[in-house]
Scaffold this motif. Structure first.
Motif, PDB file in Angstrom:
ATOM      1  N   ILE A  11       0.832  -1.206   0.000  1.00  0.00           N
ATOM      2  CA  ILE A  11       0.000   0.000   0.000  1.00  0.00           C
ATOM      3  C   ILE A  11       0.863   1.251   0.000  1.00  0.00           C
ATOM      4  N   LEU A  12       1.915   1.267   0.843  1.00  0.00           N
ATOM      5  CA  LEU A  12       2.805   2.429   0.862  1.00  0.00           C
ATOM      6  C   LEU A  12       3.503   2.606  -0.478  1.00  0.00           C
ATOM      7  N   TYR A  13       3.922   1.505  -1.068  1.00  0.00           N
ATOM      8  CA  TYR A  13       4.557   1.552  -2.389  1.00  0.00           C
ATOM      9  C   TYR A  13       3.618   2.206  -3.397  1.00  0.00           C
ATOM     10  N   THR A  14       2.359   1.799  -3.369  1.00  0.00           N
ATOM     11  CA  THR A  14       1.384   2.330  -4.320  1.00  0.00           C
ATOM     12  C   THR A  14       1.061   3.787  -4.032  1.00  0.00           C
ATOM     13  N   LEU A  15       0.922   4.141  -2.744  1.00  0.00           N
ATOM     14  CA  LEU A  15       0.571   5.519  -2.378  1.00  0.00           C
ATOM     15  C   LEU A  15       1.627   6.517  -2.841  1.00  0.00           C
ATOM     16  N   PHE A  16       2.889   6.107  -2.815  1.00  0.00           N
ATOM     17  CA  PHE A  16       3.959   7.032  -3.176  1.00  0.00           C
ATOM     18  C   PHE A  16       4.486   6.775  -4.588  1.00  0.00           C
ATOM     19  N   LEU A  17       3.663   6.102  -5.389  1.00  0.00           N
ATOM     20  CA  LEU A  17       4.054   5.824  -6.767  1.00  0.00           C
ATOM     21  C   LEU A  17       3.075   6.418  -7.778  1.00  0.00           C
ATOM     22  N   ARG A  18       1.784   6.430  -7.421  1.00  0.00           N
ATOM     23  CA  ARG A  18       0.744   6.839  -8.357  1.00  0.00           C
ATOM     24  C   ARG A  18       0.557   8.354  -8.334  1.00  0.00           C
ATOM     25  N   PRO A  19       0.521   9.008  -9.497  1.00  0.00           N
ATOM     26  CA  PRO A  19       0.285  10.454  -9.536  1.00  0.00           C
ATOM     27  C   PRO A  19      -1.142  10.831  -9.141  1.00  0.00           C
ATOM     28  N   GLU A  20      -2.064   9.859  -9.257  1.00  0.00           N
ATOM     29  CA  GLU A  20      -3.453  10.109  -8.867  1.00  0.00           C
ATOM     30  C   GLU A  20      -3.949   8.986  -7.966  1.00  0.00           C
ATOM     31  N   ILE A  21      -4.770   9.366  -6.983  1.00  0.00           N
ATOM     32  CA  ILE A  21      -5.403   8.399  -6.089  1.00  0.00           C
ATOM     33  C   ILE A  21      -6.908   8.607  -6.170  1.00  0.00           C
ATOM     34  N   ALA A  22      -7.623   7.601  -6.642  1.00  0.00           N
ATOM     35  CA  ALA A  22      -9.089   7.665  -6.742  1.00  0.00           C
ATOM     36  C   ALA A  22      -9.555   8.893  -7.510  1.00  0.00           C
ATOM     37  N   GLY A  23      -8.807   9.273  -8.559  1.00  0.00           N
ATOM     38  CA  GLY A  23      -9.227  10.358  -9.425  1.00  0.00           C
ATOM     39  C   GLY A  23      -8.746  11.735  -9.032  1.00  0.00           C
ATOM     40  N   HIS A  24      -8.041  11.880  -7.912  1.00  0.00           N
ATOM     41  CA  HIS A  24      -7.540  13.206  -7.518  1.00  0.00           C
ATOM     42  C   HIS A  24      -6.022  13.171  -7.391  1.00  0.00           C
ATOM     43  N   ALA A  25      -5.415  14.346  -7.486  1.00  0.00           N
ATOM     44  CA  ALA A  25      -3.947  14.435  -7.466  1.00  0.00           C
ATOM     45  C   ALA A  25      -3.393  13.896  -6.151  1.00  0.00           C
ATOM     46  N   ASN A  26      -2.253  13.232  -6.231  1.00  0.00           N
ATOM     47  CA  ASN A  26      -1.616  12.627  -5.070  1.00  0.00           C
ATOM     48  C   ASN A  26      -0.707  13.655  -4.395  1.00  0.00           C
ATOM     49  N   GLU A  27      -1.206  14.257  -3.310  1.00  0.00           N
ATOM     50  CA  GLU A  27      -0.453  15.282  -2.601  1.00  0.00           C
ATOM     51  C   GLU A  27       0.780  14.724  -1.898  1.00  0.00           C
ATOM     52  N   LEU A  28       0.759  13.428  -1.599  1.00  0.00           N
ATOM     53  CA  LEU A  28       1.886  12.819  -0.889  1.00  0.00           C
ATOM     54  C   LEU A  28       3.180  12.901  -1.691  1.00  0.00           C
ATOM     55  N   LEU A  29       3.051  12.957  -3.012  1.00  0.00           N
ATOM     56  CA  LEU A  29       4.250  12.994  -3.853  1.00  0.00           C
ATOM     57  C   LEU A  29       4.991  14.324  -3.755  1.00  0.00           C
ATOM     58  N   THR A  30       4.370  15.317  -3.120  1.00  0.00           N
ATOM     59  CA  THR A  30       5.039  16.617  -2.951  1.00  0.00           C
ATOM     60  C   THR A  30       5.896  16.653  -1.682  1.00  0.00           C
ATOM     61  N   HIS A  31       5.840  15.587  -0.883  1.00  0.00           N
ATOM     62  CA  HIS A  31       6.555  15.577   0.394  1.00  0.00           C
ATOM     63  C   HIS A  31       7.935  14.934   0.245  1.00  0.00           C
ATOM     64  N   ASP A  32       8.821  15.292   1.173  1.00  0.00           N
ATOM     65  CA  ASP A  32      10.174  14.737   1.146  1.00  0.00           C
ATOM     66  C   ASP A  32      10.687  14.539   2.569  1.00  0.00           C
ATOM     67  N   LEU A  33      11.882  13.971   2.684  1.00  0.00           N
ATOM     68  CA  LEU A  33      12.570  13.803   3.961  1.00  0.00           C
ATOM     69  C   LEU A  33      13.930  14.460   3.838  1.00  0.00           C
ATOM     70  N   PHE A  34      14.067  15.617   4.448  1.00  0.00           N
ATOM     71  CA  PHE A  34      15.317  16.389   4.385  1.00  0.00           C
ATOM     72  C   PHE A  34      15.773  16.592   2.940  1.00  0.00           C
ATOM     73  N   GLY A  35      14.814  16.828   2.057  1.00  0.00           N
ATOM     74  CA  GLY A  35      15.131  17.109   0.662  1.00  0.00           C
ATOM     75  C   GLY A  35      15.069  15.923  -0.262  1.00  0.00           C
ATOM     76  N   ALA A  36      14.941  14.714   0.266  1.00  0.00           N
ATOM     77  CA  ALA A  36      14.847  13.500  -0.564  1.00  0.00           C
ATOM     78  C   ALA A  36      13.371  13.173  -0.795  1.00  0.00           C
ATOM     79  N   PRO A  37      12.911  13.135  -2.034  1.00  0.00           N
ATOM     80  CA  PRO A  37      11.492  12.876  -2.320  1.00  0.00           C
ATOM     81  C   PRO A  37      11.044  11.515  -1.801  1.00  0.00           C
ATOM     82  N   LEU A  38       9.915  11.497  -1.104  1.00  0.00           N
ATOM     83  CA  LEU A  38       9.411  10.244  -0.543  1.00  0.00           C
ATOM     84  C   LEU A  38       8.897   9.294  -1.617  1.00  0.00           C
ATOM     85  N   GLY A  39       8.574   9.837  -2.780  1.00  0.00           N
ATOM     86  CA  GLY A  39       8.026   9.008  -3.841  1.00  0.00           C
ATOM     87  C   GLY A  39       9.062   8.496  -4.831  1.00  0.00           C
ATOM     88  N   THR A  40      10.338   8.701  -4.545  1.00  0.00           N
ATOM     89  CA  THR A  40      11.398   8.298  -5.480  1.00  0.00           C
ATOM     90  C   THR A  40      12.240   7.188  -4.879  1.00  0.00           C
TER      91      THR A  40
END
Length: 246
Positions: free
Chosen positions: A117-146
């Motif tokens: 689930i975490l893999y999918t949440l930080f991989l998909r640009p859209e979740i249930a038809g809306h933009a995935n805001e989680l992809l804008t987050h990072d950890l000390f500058g490292a993107p959480l979705g990469t």
């Protein structure tokens, strides 16, 4: 085929997304720009806390397997050439010992589902038809979705390299401690006792680090916390449920 297009799974993913996003907003005053990463850590701690009773069952199952291992080896010597008889006698042994060969598998299944689930949440640009805001987050500058592999194939900046280095080093340290404390229980003779097989069993401890390279940083954070938790919990439970001395 997108399995998350199936309505029940879409609802599950959207619910997980909203819960994680709400938690990250809740801890944002404390963590600032690292709020989503802290939310992942807190979710990991929650999952592992809920699995403590199952971890106890897993320790009991490990103790049981070690106890009946000599009997299983004896059955293999007697009926090794008759697969059907061996299977029947093995099941009878587990039944007589009031045990199950699948005991202790639930934590692996649950954690596999959470990582998925975490893999999918930080991989998909859209979740249930809306933009995935989680992809804008990072950890000390490292993107959480990469993932590290994706970052290396692109342009690996210093911040991302440092965060990933810390993550992988932590996983490797825990793997080495686990390898030293919990050496595989193998018979003194037979194919499992060969140096090559023992080396392969020891190498399995480091598979988590290899897997972490291919998943988004958010999922790798889950792996760091869960392997550390597993080490501490297993050490405590081993004292409570020690293995028989062979």
């Amino acid at each position: 085929m997108d399995i998350f297009a199936f309505p029940p799974l879409t609802l599950l993913l959207d619910g997980a997304y909203n819960a994680l996003l709400s938690l990250s907003h809740l801890v944002e005053p404390l963590a600032g720009g690292n709020a989503a990463a802290l939310a992942v850590v807190l979710v990991t701690v929650l999952v592992r806390t809920l699995l403590i009773p199952v971890g106890v069952s897993q320790a009991k199952a490990e103790q049981m397997r070690a106890r009946i291992a000599p009997k299983l080896r004896e059955l293999q010597k007697r009926h090794g050439k008759n697969a059907e008889r061996l299977q029947r006698e093995t099941l009878a042994l587990y039944k007589a010992e009031n045990a199950s060969p699948l005991a202790g598998c639930l934590p692996l299944i649950v954690q596999g589902a959470v990582v998925g689930i975490l893999y999918t949440l930080f991989l998909r640009p859209e979740i249930a038809g809306h933009a995935n805001e989680l992809l804008t987050h990072d950890l000390f500058g490292a993107p959480l979705g990469t993932s590290l592999l994706h970052a290396i194939s692109g342009r690996l900046d210093a911040a991302t390299a440092l965060v990933w280095a810390v993550v992988l080093v932590l996983i490797l340290i825990v793997a080495e401690i686990t390898r030293r404390l919990f050496r595989p229980q193998v018979p003194a003779e037979g194919p499992l006792a060969s140096p090559g097989m023992l080396g392969m069993l020891n190498a399995l401890h480091y598979l988590t680090a290899v897997f972490a390279v291919f998943v988004p940083l958010a999922a790798a954070l889950y792996l760091v916390v869960t392997v550390s938790w597993t080490l501490v919990q297993r050490a405590l439970l081993r004292r409570r449920y020690p293995l028989p001395i062979s």
